[in-house]
Design an enzyme around this catalytic site. Structure first.
Site, PDB file in Angstrom:
ATOM      1  N   SER A 142      -9.258   7.752   5.686  1.00 24.45           N
ATOM      2  CA  SER A 142      -8.395   8.000   6.836  1.00 24.45           C
ATOM      3  C   SER A 142      -8.450   9.470   7.200  1.00 24.45           C
ATOM      4  O   SER A 142      -8.920  10.303   6.403  1.00 24.45           O
ATOM      5  CB  SER A 142      -6.949   7.620   6.477  1.00 24.45           C
ATOM      6  OG  SER A 142      -6.024   8.056   7.463  1.00 24.45           O
ATOM      7  N   TYR A 155       0.497   7.094   0.944  1.00 24.51           N
ATOM      8  CA  TYR A 155      -0.685   6.763   1.748  1.00 24.51           C
ATOM      9  C   TYR A 155      -1.752   7.835   1.570  1.00 24.51           C
ATOM     10  O   TYR A 155      -2.941   7.523   1.383  1.00 24.51           O
ATOM     11  CB  TYR A 155      -0.273   6.634   3.213  1.00 24.51           C
ATOM     12  CG  TYR A 155      -1.371   6.159   4.129  1.00 24.51           C
ATOM     13  CD1 TYR A 155      -1.707   4.799   4.207  1.00 24.51           C
ATOM     14  CD2 TYR A 155      -2.061   7.045   4.951  1.00 24.51           C
ATOM     15  CE1 TYR A 155      -2.700   4.353   5.061  1.00 24.51           C
ATOM     16  CE2 TYR A 155      -3.057   6.608   5.805  1.00 24.51           C
ATOM     17  CZ  TYR A 155      -3.372   5.265   5.864  1.00 24.51           C
ATOM     18  OH  TYR A 155      -4.367   4.838   6.710  1.00 24.51           O
TER      19      TYR A 155
END
Length: 299
Positions: A142, A155
């Site tokens: 990401s 995350y």
């Protein structure tokens, strides 16, 4: 790998978003597919879309956090298709929670899917990719595997882990001279439902000044930068040129440059912006709470 025609690709998280777009685009290019997702109904829709291009498509309902299940799926994909050339470890989930209040269960859920799902998929399929003589591992990290953000500690941890794991794997394969390569994908804001489908802990209010539902809706609006179809095209171009890292979307490229320019100093920029947003939210809530405003706190 310059051509996907006649190849076989396995994709996790194929029921929606980038996974679905990758499946359809690969099918359009003549690539056969082994698709998996936890959502069987939406996975079947992806399979129907891909099958229109005349390629063989198989599906499996799969929880990527389950190592045994992932290895069983890999074996089935090999049996169904005779070979596997690519594994797209694409499945992922989102969680927003302050680092201080994150529970062990939060970490286990996020890491189980975002990181261990990548490890399971890589290790299950790598022998098959080697046997194909022309293989590629594509792991989705990401933008938040390049930089950290408030409320994204769990995350961030999962996506930084994917990045480190994939970069180490790529170097090992090159040292060995293996017929397999590896690419790490860093999407920015992609127009998918990952934010709406994710989990947001109510404790985010202490950092953001807004409640969980408002933060989830805000995140969904913010990430509508690049379409899933365009993201799939950028990813496949990266595979074709054997890129080590693929930055997907203008926001990913911009923030990558920011981090490279400022180093750890980027955190100060994020902190200043975060403080401004928190103060704005607190002033708004105070105004809404005044008698006669007609509004309630946190609405």
């Amino acid at each position: 790998m310059k051509d996907f025609k006649g190849k076989v690709a396995a994709i996790t998280g194929a029921a929606s978003g980038m996974g679905r777009s990758l499946a359809v685009e690969l099918a359009r290019r003549g690539c056969h597919l082994a698709l998996s997702d936890i959502n069987q109904a939406e996975l079947d829709k992806t399979a129907q879309l891909a099958s229109r291009h005349g390629v063989k498509v198989t599906t499996a309902r799969l929880d990527v956090a389950n190592r045994d299940a992932v290895f069983a799926w890999a074996a089935q994909a090999q049996a169904d298709h005779g070979k596997v050339n690519l594994i797209f470890n694409n499945a992922g989930v989102m969680l927003a929670v302050p680092a201080e209040s994150a529970r062990i269960g939060d970490f286990e859920w996020v890491m189980g899917i975002n990181f261990w799902g990548v490890v399971h998929g890589t290790q299950a399929f790598l022998p098959l990719l080697r046997a194909s003589g022309d293989g590629h591992v594509i792991n989705t990290s990401s933008l938040f595997g390049l930089m950290s953000m408030p409320t994204q500690g769990t995350y961030n941890a999962s996506k930084f882990a994917v990045r480190g794991y994939t970069e180490a794997l790529r170097m090992e394969l090159e040292i060995e001279g293996a017929p397999v390569s590896a690419t790490c994908i860093h999407p920015g804001g992609i127009a998918t439902n990952i934010a709406l489908a994710g989990r947001v802990d109510e404790s985010v209010r202490q950092v953001t000044g807004v409640d969980a539902e408002r933060l989830k809706k805000r995140a969904h609006r913010v990430i509508q930068t690049t379409t899933a179809d365009d993201a799939a095209l950028q990813i496949l171009r990266g595979v074709e040129r054997n890129a080590r890292r693929v930055l997907v979307g203008p926001d990913a490229r911009w923030y990558d440059r920011l981090v490279r320019l400022l180093g750890a100093g980027y955190q100060s920029v994020v902190v200043r912006q975060g403080r401004k947003q928190l103060q704005f939210a607190l002033r708004r809530d105070a105004a809404e709470a005044k008698p006669g405003s007609g509004k309630t706190h946190g609405a």
